[in-house]
Design a protein around this motif. Structure first.
Motif, mmCIF file in Angstrom:
data_model
loop_
_atom_site.group_PDB
_atom_site.id
_atom_site.type_symbol
_atom_site.label_atom_id
_atom_site.label_comp_id
_atom_site.label_asym_id
_atom_site.label_seq_id
_atom_site.Cartn_x
_atom_site.Cartn_y
_atom_site.Cartn_z
ATOM 1 N N TRP A 159 58.522 13.020 65.367
ATOM 2 C CA TRP A 159 57.403 13.448 64.529
ATOM 3 C C TRP A 159 56.306 12.393 64.512
ATOM 4 N N TYR A 215 50.526 22.789 62.366
ATOM 5 C CA TYR A 215 49.617 23.484 61.457
ATOM 6 C C TYR A 215 49.055 24.750 62.097
ATOM 7 N N THR A 216 48.911 24.732 63.410
ATOM 8 C CA THR A 216 48.331 25.874 64.121
ATOM 9 C C THR A 216 49.319 26.564 65.047
ATOM 10 N N ASP A 245 52.061 11.634 60.174
ATOM 11 C CA ASP A 245 51.565 12.588 59.177
ATOM 12 C C ASP A 245 52.342 13.909 59.183
ATOM 13 N N LYS A 246 53.360 14.007 60.037
ATOM 14 C CA LYS A 246 54.235 15.185 60.134
ATOM 15 C C LYS A 246 53.498 16.439 60.615
ATOM 16 N N ARG A 247 52.315 16.253 61.163
ATOM 17 C CA ARG A 247 51.588 17.417 61.681
ATOM 18 C C ARG A 247 51.986 17.734 63.115
ATOM 19 N N TYR A 248 52.229 16.694 63.892
ATOM 20 C CA TYR A 248 52.577 16.876 65.303
ATOM 21 C C TYR A 248 54.057 16.587 65.523
ATOM 22 N N ASP A 260 51.074 21.128 67.604
ATOM 23 C CA ASP A 260 50.424 21.021 66.299
ATOM 24 C C ASP A 260 51.081 22.056 65.393
ATOM 25 N N LEU A 290 58.431 22.721 59.185
ATOM 26 C CA LEU A 290 57.671 22.734 57.939
ATOM 27 C C LEU A 290 58.152 23.891 57.072
#
Length: 229
Positions: free
Chosen positions: A138, A168-169, A141-144, A166, A97
């Motif tokens: 991926w 994001y975190t 939603d490209k988050r994981y 994840d 990201l």
């Protein structure tokens, strides 16, 4: 009566001798205590100085700061080289990201250690040591993201370790077999061969593996639920 002054003199001599013998012991004790605290204080100052050191990392016209406090594993690795900043910028960086990168370091032959750096969260996460990265996949939603790592044992047999994160975190996601799926061990710790990994809908992932239950030559596909940390 003449003996009394004689005894008094002897007692006074003994008292004075005792005081003189006692005084050096107190001085010696004080001398031992004073220097013991100074070296500890100097070591603490050196540690604080090390934590303040910064290295500049340049990726695609962006400059990031690497410190021991925020990125200790990578910082300590490059600090072992004669020119740490040069070694830092010579590593292989793959963007994930924004301001987030997968990095290979400490490579030996065909294996490397892999770490994710996030300059927005100002932290990092070590994924695996001394392995080959076989594939990355991926979620929609490209988050994981999934990382499939490979190692070969002494007989040349390939085993795999699957990590899902994840982004994001920057935390790993847990995995659990979907109901009615055949019971097999978790796809981590290089327990068996994994052929492929694929994200599907509903926070699920499909894994194609060797048939470790019947030990046949056919492949088996299992579905796993992954949950946010």
């Amino acid at each position: 009566m003449s003996r009394l002054p004689f005894f008094i003199c002897i007692i006074m001599i003994l008292v004075l001798t005792g005081c003189q013998n006692h005084q050096p012991i107190a001085e010696a004790t004080t001398t031992k205590q004073e220097p013991s605290t100074e070296p500890i204080h100097e070591k603490e100052n050196l540690t604080e100085s090390d934590l303040m050191s910064e290295l500049n990392l340049h990726i695609n016209e962006k400059t990031y700061t690497i410190t021991q406090k925020n990125y200790p594993i990578l910082y300590r690795y490059v600090s072992g080289f004669e020119n740490p900043e040069k070694q830092l910028n010579a590593l292989n960086y793959s963007p994930l990201l924004e301001d987030q990168y997968l990095i290979e370091f400490a490579c030996k032959n065909t294996t490397c250690s892999h770490i994710v750096l996030d300059f927005h969260l100002e932290t990092s996460f070590l994924l695996n040591d001394l392995s080959a990265l076989k594939s990355v996949d991926w979620s929609t939603d490209k988050r994981y993201i999934s990382f499939l790592f490979e190692r070969s044992n002494n007989d040349g047999v390939k085993k795999h370790h699957l990590a899902i994160m994840d982004l994001y975190t920057l935390e790993p996601a847990s995995l659990e077999l979907v109901e009615d799926e055949p019971l097999i061990p978790l796809p981590n710790q290089y327990q068996y061969e994994i052929k492929s990994v694929k994200f599907i809908d509903g926070n699920q992932i499909q894994i194609k593996t060797e048939d470790i239950i019947k030990k046949s030559s056919r492949n088996v596909t299992t579905t796993w639920q992954y949950d946010a940390p």
